[in-house]
Design a protein around this motif. Structure first.
Motif, PDB file in Angstrom:
ATOM      1  N   GLU A 140       0.873  -1.485   0.016  1.00  0.00           N
ATOM      2  CA  GLU A 140      -0.008   0.036  -0.088  1.00  0.00           C
ATOM      3  C   GLU A 140       0.953   1.050  -0.013  1.00  0.00           C
ATOM      4  OE1 GLU A 140      -3.085   0.870  -0.449  1.00  0.00           O
ATOM      5  OE2 GLU A 140      -2.883   2.988   0.170  1.00  0.00           O
ATOM      6  N   LEU A 141       1.763   1.096   0.935  1.00  0.00           N
ATOM      7  CA  LEU A 141       2.844   2.217   0.915  1.00  0.00           C
ATOM      8  C   LEU A 141       3.446   2.638  -0.568  1.00  0.00           C
ATOM      9  CD1 LEU A 141       4.745   2.245   4.449  1.00  0.00           C
ATOM     10  CD2 LEU A 141       2.989   3.728   3.535  1.00  0.00           C
ATOM     11  N   ILE A 142       4.005   1.426  -1.027  1.00  0.00           N
ATOM     12  CA  ILE A 142       4.423   1.548  -2.486  1.00  0.00           C
ATOM     13  C   ILE A 142       3.674   2.359  -3.472  1.00  0.00           C
ATOM     14  CG2 ILE A 142       5.081  -0.074  -4.628  1.00  0.00           C
ATOM     15  CD1 ILE A 142       6.160  -1.964  -2.387  1.00  0.00           C
ATOM     16  N   LEU A 143       2.245   1.825  -3.357  1.00  0.00           N
ATOM     17  CA  LEU A 143       1.098   2.356  -4.386  1.00  0.00           C
ATOM     18  C   LEU A 143       1.197   4.036  -4.065  1.00  0.00           C
ATOM     19  CD1 LEU A 143       0.001   1.323  -6.575  1.00  0.00           C
ATOM     20  CD2 LEU A 143      -2.094   1.275  -5.411  1.00  0.00           C
ATOM     21  N   ARG A 144       1.218   4.325  -2.784  1.00  0.00           N
ATOM     22  CA  ARG A 144       1.205   5.748  -2.483  1.00  0.00           C
ATOM     23  C   ARG A 144       2.332   6.391  -3.077  1.00  0.00           C
ATOM     24  NH1 ARG A 144      -1.029   5.630   3.823  1.00  0.00           N
ATOM     25  NH2 ARG A 144      -2.734   4.218   3.498  1.00  0.00           N
ATOM     26  N   HIS A 145       3.510   5.755  -2.836  1.00  0.00           N
ATOM     27  CA  HIS A 145       4.691   6.793  -3.466  1.00  0.00           C
ATOM     28  C   HIS A 145       4.714   6.735  -4.734  1.00  0.00           C
ATOM     29  CE1 HIS A 145       7.271   6.554  -0.009  1.00  0.00           C
ATOM     30  NE2 HIS A 145       7.155   5.418   0.360  1.00  0.00           N
ATOM     31  N   VAL A 146       4.127   5.734  -5.548  1.00  0.00           N
ATOM     32  CA  VAL A 146       4.129   5.843  -7.027  1.00  0.00           C
ATOM     33  C   VAL A 146       2.906   6.327  -7.798  1.00  0.00           C
ATOM     34  CG1 VAL A 146       5.514   4.393  -8.801  1.00  0.00           C
ATOM     35  CG2 VAL A 146       4.184   3.503  -7.063  1.00  0.00           C
ATOM     36  N   THR A 147       1.596   6.529  -7.003  1.00  0.00           N
ATOM     37  CA  THR A 147       0.567   7.156  -7.556  1.00  0.00           C
ATOM     38  C   THR A 147       0.143   8.344  -7.048  1.00  0.00           C
ATOM     39  OG1 THR A 147      -0.850   6.148  -6.018  1.00  0.00           O
ATOM     40  CG2 THR A 147      -0.534   5.045  -8.103  1.00  0.00           C
ATOM     41  N   ASP A 148       0.836   9.043  -5.799  1.00  0.00           N
ATOM     42  CA  ASP A 148       0.108  10.210  -5.231  1.00  0.00           C
ATOM     43  C   ASP A 148       1.019  11.366  -5.816  1.00  0.00           C
ATOM     44  OD1 ASP A 148      -1.546   8.815  -3.786  1.00  0.00           O
ATOM     45  OD2 ASP A 148      -0.635   9.009  -2.041  1.00  0.00           O
TER      46      ASP A 148
END
Lengths: 402, 372
Positions: free
Chosen positions: B364-372
């Motif tokens: 989930e953190l990874i996805l926040r890094h890449v999409t936010d």
């Protein structure tokens, strides 16, 4: 441990980036002539055969520089060189094992894409067990006569020449009776038939050789040395493209995120669905791991440490990952992922898969099944890793000659 | 660009391997299972002598000023030995004190830690199982010049031997990190026993625990950033230790597959076993790349350091579990016995799997890094 690029390499990367941003074709290349033209533009700019020795038209460029170029090409989705097997495999084979006459006759034309090359290795009954190949090359005094059938020949339909493995001695153990030849496939004794794949495309061919002629002088290495030569050519295939591959996967990932923002399920965008987020996060984590592993291999190559059998780990890793990647992508996209024509406008992106061609998700998904079969299936890679990297005992095999 | 260890790093790795091979044998590990402290004081002092406890601390406080790559090298070897003791939580907390502490706080704790006189840990998780610092429920209220802390913390590693615990709590200014001594009045510590007997956890209850104004690490309200950085570092540290445990399990499996015979041949000659070992190696090598890339990125303050830490933790958590599990399968019945050592490493990897955020959370953190 220091993963920074040197200032020289950074300057080289920036110059390469500028060149590609300026020169990448703005429209899709359709004909062979257009692709040959692009290849020659790349060659003139110094981006083809960079790793070859200078005396044969290369620059002896480091593995890192070659990877930088491949990576920058992937970044702008540049069309690949047209003579990939010639540059990546046939040329290096001739450089390592060929005669001066071979080098003089063939290398320049490979670089300039005057002659395009394919590899004539696999046969209908010699896939994983390549050494059991049955195509014969018979000494007819002033030439060799070749009879047999090859299959899964990439680029066979556009090629002029082939790097051929054929049996020259049936009286010795199967690995020792194979020789390596250069064969002109534009001759009456050679019939090339395209093979339609599950993707609907025709990249592979069947090649039938009936009384085909190979000049005596086009034997590479010694008679019976073919298997040994083939082992070295397989290792040329891996390593240098691994960063570029990850860059293409990453571009595709950002397209997937864009699609997940646009598509809705249960009244909310897919990107807000925790199950979808978990899948996206899993893909991206694995994608980054592939990148770190690629850097590790590259740093070893750059120091002149050949990866040897460990290159099987790289091949197994990326090809198995690619399957998982596009399986998850199609789970996220649902039936939209299977559409090959008529996609809604916002999903109509060109996904850059490992084939190097911009295609649909459906195509990338189907193509991802090729990677765990070609140039040594996953099962063969695991055998190599088990025996040569981990040192596990060889299996008992009915065909093994003591 | 060089992904390989430099000469000093390789020397450190070799030294760690030989020290742990001699001093931290499986007999020693097993001997500490019934020990109430669970760790060896002599080994701790030796590790201080070797410079391991001050490895990443500033030289001014008795440290060597080295980085996360070197710390990961040691932790990988410790995972390989299933070392039982508070090394990871201590150096992690010490790093936070070095990074955010006042001169007095550093002088109070760091020289003691570097010389083996003090141990430290951090209490990240409240009764809510989340590793998101935003969910911290423990409260800090102003009391005179100091503070009063109340709340419940879970799964605090090696708290029973710690001299100081880093406690994130919610203050009026926002999340704040406190240095709390376990002997403080109102603090109750309850050890639990889990499957890895070489990992000790405790629950900590804080009932109006009074601490002075000098207990605040960093400024009041700076806790979210500090805890996030700590978790990031902890993720890479735990991944390194899991990597070591996984590689040990792989090595044991390969060794066993070469000598164990069934059907008249070594089982390693069967593809069913050989392919399993090849898959294990693949995951171990990928884990190596993930751990050391992330460690290097933290040291270099690379822009993708936070992402890399989450990538490492999410990948290695699952890879190490699979590799250790497959090792048991390669061994068959012998691997399921208490006497055989395989479970030491399997349990160590399992114990670290949920710590500093499990794979799901890091994805989930990874996805926040890449999409936010």
């Amino acid at each position: 441990m220091d993963l920074r690029y040197s200032s020289d390499d950074l300057a080289f990367r920036d110059a390469t980036r500028r060149w590609f941003e300026t020169n990448v074709p703005k429209v899709e290349l359709k004909t062979l002539d257009e692709r040959r033209e692009w290849h020659r533009t790349l060659f003139a700019a110094g981006y083809v055969g960079m790793g070859w020795p200078p005396e044969y038209g290369g620059q002896a460029a480091s593995a890192l520089r070659q990877a930088i170029v491949a990576d920058e090409m992937a970044r702008v989705n540049a069309p690949p060189t047209i003579n990939g097997l010639g540059i990546g495999i046939v040329g290096p084979t001739i450089i390592h094992h060929g005669t001066e006459a071979h080098k003089h006759r063939y290398l320049k034309k490979i670089l300039a894409a005057d002659e395009l090359w394919c590899q004539l290795y696999s046969e209908p009954n010699a896939g994983s067990d390549l050494a059991s190949l049955k195509t014969r090359a018979e000494d007819k005094g002033d030439h060799f006569e070749v009879n047999g059938q090859k299959i899964w020949t990439s680029y066979g339909a556009i090629s002029d020449w082939g790097l051929l493995l054929a049996r020259t001695d049936t009286s010795v153990a199967k690995h020792r009776g194979i020789s390596c030849f250069l064969i002109n496939i534009r001759q009456p004794g050679v019939d090339v038939r395209p093979l339609k794949q599950v993707t609907g495309n025709q990249e592979f061919c069947e090649v039938f050789m009936t009384g085909a002629r190979v000049e005596k002088s086009d034997l590479v290495g010694r008679l019976g040395q073919g298997w040994e030569i083939a082992q070295t050519t397989l290792s040329y295939e891996r390593g240098g493209n691994s960063l570029a591959r990850v860059t293409r996967y990453t571009s595709a990932f950002h397209e997937l995120v864009k699609a997940a923002r646009g598509l809705r399920r249960g009244g909310r965008p897919l990107i807000d669905d925790p199950l979808v987020r978990a899948k996206l996060g899993r893909i991206y984590a694995e994608l980054e791991v592939q990148r770190y592993a690629a850097l590790r291999v590259l740093s070893a190559l750059d120091k002149g440490e050949g990866p040897g059998a460990a290159s099987s780990i790289t091949k197994l890793s990326y090809s198995e990952f690619e399957k998982r990647y596009f399986e998850l992508a199609l789970e996220i996209l649902g039936p939209y992922g299977q559409i090959t024509a008529g996609l809604p406008e916002q999903l109509n992106t060109r996904v850059s898969a490992s084939s190097g061609h911009g295609e649909t998700w459906a195509y990338a998904y189907l193509w991802s099944r090729a990677g765990t079969i070609y140039s040594g299936s996953s099962e063969i890679q695991k055998n190599v890793i088990g025996e040569r990297v981990l040192g596990l005992p060889k299996e008992a095999r009915a065909d093994r000659v003591k | 660009m060089d992904f390989a260890f430099n000469d000093d790093q390789q020397l450190l790795k070799n030294a760690a391997r030989s020290f742990l091979d001699e001093q931290c044998t499986s007999a020693v590990v097993r001997g500490l299972w019934d020990d109430p402290r669970g760790e060896s004081e002599a080994m701790w002092k030796d590790m201080a002598q070797l410079g391991w406890l001050g490895l990443s601390l500033p030289e001014a406080y008795g440290g060597s000023g080295l980085g996360m790559v070197e710390t990961a090298i040691l932790l990988e070897e410790m995972g390989r030995a299933a070392y039982p003791g508070p090394y990871l939580p201590t150096v992690l907390a010490a790093h936070a004190i070095a990074a955010a502490g006042t001169k007095e706080q550093k002088a109070r704790w760091l020289p003691g830690i570097a010389t083996g006189g003090a141990r430290a840990t951090s209490a990240f998780v409240d009764s809510d199982l989340s590793w998101d610092p935003a969910t911290t429920a423990t409260r800090a209220e102003k009391a005179g010049t100091g503070w009063r802390l109340s709340g419940a913390k879970q799964f605090v590693a090696w708290a029973h031997v710690a001299d100081v615990v880093l406690v994130p709590a919610r203050a009026p200014e926002g999340l704040t990190l406190f240095l709390v001594e376990p002997a403080s009045a109102g603090l109750a510590l309850k050890p639990v026993t889990a499957i890895d007997l070489g990992t000790r956890w405790a629950a900590i209850a804080l009932d109006n625990v009074s601490v002075g104004p000098d207990a605040v690490l960093g400024a009041p309200g700076s806790g979210e950033r500090l805890v996030t950085e700590l978790l990031r570092r902890g993720s890479v540290a735990a991944s390194a230790e899991m990597l070591g445990a996984a590689r040990r399990c792989l090595d044991m499996s390969v060794g066993y597959a070469k000598v164990r015979e069934q059907f008249g041949q070594p089982i390693g000659s069967f593809q069913a076993i050989r392919h399993k070992c090849a898959e294990m190696l693949l995951e171990v090598e990928n884990s190596h790349a993930a751990v050391y890339y992330a460690a290097w990125a933290l040291d270099a303050a690379a822009p993708d350091a936070a992402l890399a830490a989450s990538v490492a933790k999410s990948y290695v958590s699952e890879a190490a579990r699979r590799v250790c599990g497959e090792a048991l399968q390669v061994h068959g019945g012998i691997g399921f016995t208490w006497e055989y050592d395989l479970h030491l490493y399997q349990k160590r990897a399992k114990a670290l799997e949920p710590m500093y955020g499990d794979a799901d959370w890091h994805r989930e953190l990874i996805l926040r890094h890449v999409t936010d």
